[in-house]
Design a protein around this motif. Structure first.
Motif, PDB file in Angstrom:
ATOM      1  N   ASP A  85       0.867  -0.961  -0.003  1.00  0.00           N
ATOM      2  CA  ASP A  85       0.073  -0.289   0.067  1.00  0.00           C
ATOM      3  C   ASP A  85       0.894   1.201  -0.170  1.00  0.00           C
ATOM      4  O   ASP A  85       0.688   2.480  -0.221  1.00  0.00           O
ATOM      5  CB  ASP A  85      -0.467  -0.298   1.388  1.00  0.00           C
ATOM      6  N   SER A  86       2.190   1.533   0.853  1.00  0.00           N
ATOM      7  CA  SER A  86       2.676   2.403   1.224  1.00  0.00           C
ATOM      8  C   SER A  86       3.497   2.691  -0.535  1.00  0.00           C
ATOM      9  O   SER A  86       4.086   3.733  -0.605  1.00  0.00           O
ATOM     10  CB  SER A  86       3.804   2.002   1.536  1.00  0.00           C
ATOM     11  N   VAL A  87       3.263   2.209  -1.595  1.00  0.00           N
ATOM     12  CA  VAL A  87       3.989   2.379  -2.570  1.00  0.00           C
ATOM     13  C   VAL A  87       3.140   2.781  -3.824  1.00  0.00           C
ATOM     14  O   VAL A  87       3.670   2.775  -5.348  1.00  0.00           O
ATOM     15  CB  VAL A  87       5.822   1.791  -3.100  1.00  0.00           C
ATOM     16  N   LYS A  88       2.058   2.113  -3.927  1.00  0.00           N
ATOM     17  CA  LYS A  88       1.073   2.115  -4.435  1.00  0.00           C
ATOM     18  C   LYS A  88       1.054   3.372  -5.217  1.00  0.00           C
ATOM     19  O   LYS A  88       0.956   4.271  -4.797  1.00  0.00           O
ATOM     20  CB  LYS A  88      -0.567   1.546  -4.339  1.00  0.00           C
ATOM     21  N   GLY A  89       0.580   3.633  -6.891  1.00  0.00           N
ATOM     22  CA  GLY A  89       0.681   4.940  -7.682  1.00  0.00           C
ATOM     23  C   GLY A  89       1.747   5.521  -7.255  1.00  0.00           C
ATOM     24  O   GLY A  89       2.484   6.370  -8.296  1.00  0.00           O
ATOM     25  N   ARG A  90       2.832   4.802  -7.119  1.00  0.00           N
ATOM     26  CA  ARG A  90       4.575   5.361  -6.828  1.00  0.00           C
ATOM     27  C   ARG A  90       5.497   4.907  -7.706  1.00  0.00           C
ATOM     28  O   ARG A  90       6.766   4.915  -8.568  1.00  0.00           O
ATOM     29  CB  ARG A  90       5.058   6.297  -5.846  1.00  0.00           C
ATOM     30  N   PHE A  91       5.526   3.460  -7.726  1.00  0.00           N
ATOM     31  CA  PHE A  91       5.916   1.988  -7.928  1.00  0.00           C
ATOM     32  C   PHE A  91       5.710   1.964  -9.183  1.00  0.00           C
ATOM     33  O   PHE A  91       4.704   1.546  -8.934  1.00  0.00           O
ATOM     34  CB  PHE A  91       6.718   1.418  -6.734  1.00  0.00           C
ATOM     35  N   THR A  92       6.136   0.935  -9.674  1.00  0.00           N
ATOM     36  CA  THR A  92       6.139   0.338 -10.866  1.00  0.00           C
ATOM     37  C   THR A  92       6.331  -0.896 -11.456  1.00  0.00           C
ATOM     38  O   THR A  92       7.836  -0.532 -11.612  1.00  0.00           O
ATOM     39  CB  THR A  92       5.491   1.146 -12.313  1.00  0.00           C
ATOM     40  N   ILE A  93       6.786  -1.780 -10.712  1.00  0.00           N
ATOM     41  CA  ILE A  93       7.464  -3.342 -11.493  1.00  0.00           C
ATOM     42  C   ILE A  93       6.766  -3.856 -12.752  1.00  0.00           C
ATOM     43  O   ILE A  93       5.711  -3.615 -13.128  1.00  0.00           O
ATOM     44  CB  ILE A  93       7.276  -4.201 -10.423  1.00  0.00           C
ATOM     45  N   SER A  94       7.830  -4.617 -13.390  1.00  0.00           N
ATOM     46  CA  SER A  94       7.799  -4.625 -15.270  1.00  0.00           C
ATOM     47  C   SER A  94       9.115  -5.993 -14.777  1.00  0.00           C
ATOM     48  O   SER A  94       9.877  -6.073 -14.220  1.00  0.00           O
ATOM     49  CB  SER A  94       8.247  -3.559 -16.314  1.00  0.00           C
ATOM     50  N   ARG A  95       8.637  -7.058 -15.660  1.00  0.00           N
ATOM     51  CA  ARG A  95       9.411  -7.504 -16.019  1.00  0.00           C
ATOM     52  C   ARG A  95       9.333  -8.052 -17.885  1.00  0.00           C
ATOM     53  O   ARG A  95       8.498  -7.818 -18.584  1.00  0.00           O
ATOM     54  CB  ARG A  95       9.374  -9.457 -15.200  1.00  0.00           C
ATOM     55  N   ASP A  96      10.989  -7.881 -18.324  1.00  0.00           N
ATOM     56  CA  ASP A  96      11.240  -8.480 -19.281  1.00  0.00           C
ATOM     57  C   ASP A  96      12.299  -9.682 -19.615  1.00  0.00           C
ATOM     58  O   ASP A  96      12.894 -10.614 -18.780  1.00  0.00           O
ATOM     59  CB  ASP A  96      12.174  -7.392 -20.474  1.00  0.00           C
ATOM     60  N   ASN A  97      10.826 -11.247 -19.997  1.00  0.00           N
ATOM     61  CA  ASN A  97      11.588 -12.489 -20.090  1.00  0.00           C
ATOM     62  C   ASN A  97      12.303 -12.754 -21.412  1.00  0.00           C
ATOM     63  O   ASN A  97      13.207 -14.017 -20.440  1.00  0.00           O
ATOM     64  CB  ASN A  97      10.041 -13.246 -20.025  1.00  0.00           C
ATOM     65  N   ALA A  98      12.181 -11.710 -21.917  1.00  0.00           N
ATOM     66  CA  ALA A  98      13.539 -11.934 -23.003  1.00  0.00           C
ATOM     67  C   ALA A  98      14.741 -11.893 -22.471  1.00  0.00           C
ATOM     68  O   ALA A  98      16.070 -12.153 -23.390  1.00  0.00           O
ATOM     69  CB  ALA A  98      13.510 -11.455 -24.556  1.00  0.00           C
ATOM     70  N   LYS A  99      14.682 -10.646 -21.694  1.00  0.00           N
ATOM     71  CA  LYS A  99      16.038 -10.178 -21.115  1.00  0.00           C
ATOM     72  C   LYS A  99      16.744 -10.927 -19.592  1.00  0.00           C
ATOM     73  O   LYS A  99      17.823 -10.625 -19.152  1.00  0.00           O
ATOM     74  CB  LYS A  99      16.405  -8.853 -20.998  1.00  0.00           C
ATOM     75  N   ASN A 100      15.371 -11.436 -19.000  1.00  0.00           N
ATOM     76  CA  ASN A 100      15.655 -12.577 -18.174  1.00  0.00           C
ATOM     77  C   ASN A 100      15.842 -11.723 -16.510  1.00  0.00           C
ATOM     78  O   ASN A 100      16.878 -11.326 -15.866  1.00  0.00           O
ATOM     79  CB  ASN A 100      16.949 -13.500 -17.564  1.00  0.00           C
ATOM     80  N   THR A 101      14.971 -10.057 -16.859  1.00  0.00           N
ATOM     81  CA  THR A 101      15.787  -8.774 -15.690  1.00  0.00           C
ATOM     82  C   THR A 101      13.949  -8.550 -15.508  1.00  0.00           C
ATOM     83  O   THR A 101      13.089  -8.448 -16.285  1.00  0.00           O
ATOM     84  CB  THR A 101      15.941  -8.059 -16.579  1.00  0.00           C
ATOM     85  N   VAL A 102      13.972  -7.708 -13.942  1.00  0.00           N
ATOM     86  CA  VAL A 102      12.714  -7.382 -13.494  1.00  0.00           C
ATOM     87  C   VAL A 102      13.389  -5.922 -13.053  1.00  0.00           C
ATOM     88  O   VAL A 102      14.539  -5.855 -12.945  1.00  0.00           O
ATOM     89  CB  VAL A 102      12.294  -8.711 -12.614  1.00  0.00           C
TER      90      VAL A 102
END
Length: 120
Positions: free
Chosen positions: A61-78
């Motif tokens: 809850d403390s980071v909603k609206g401010r942080f964004t998580i994403s992943r790129d499975n082709a690059k093995n990176t989050v």
């Protein structure tokens, strides 16, 4: 097994932005749930955000609206894009990968952590 290496931490002023990256190697990246945790001095480690193999996302809850998580499975990176940073976001941020190799068995892997410091 999977090895995780974080990068992107640093010192930023309040209101600023940082992007953390976590590069994974050693196993099938796409089979893992990926997440970011953080631990401030004297505090317990807490979940910041997680993303499943199919893109289901969960945020503290403390980071909603401010942080964004994403992943790129082709690059093995989050990634963790952190905007509107606050001094209370100061912590060591850890990348996590987990999966369930069998019924009732969870395998967790951790990176070494990267320091994020937000000055007021």
């Amino acid at each position: 097994q999977v090895q995780l290496v974080e990068s992107g931490g640093g010192l930023v002023q309040s209101g600023g932005s940082l992007r953390l990256s976590c590069a994974a190697s050693g196993s099938i990246f796409s089979s893992y749930v990926m997440g970011w945790y953080r631990q401030a001095p004297g505090e317990q480690r807490e979940l910041v955000a997680s993303i499943t193999r199919v893109g289901t996302i969960n945020y503290a809850d403390s980071v909603k609206g401010r942080f964004t998580i994403s992943r790129d499975n082709a690059k093995n990176t989050v990634y963790l894009q952190m905007n509107s940073l606050k001094p209370e976001d100061t912590a060591v941020y850890y990348c996590n990968a987990y999966r369930f190799p069998g019924p009732g068995v969870r395998s967790d892997y951790w990176g070494q952590g990267t320091q994020v410091t937000v000055s007021s």
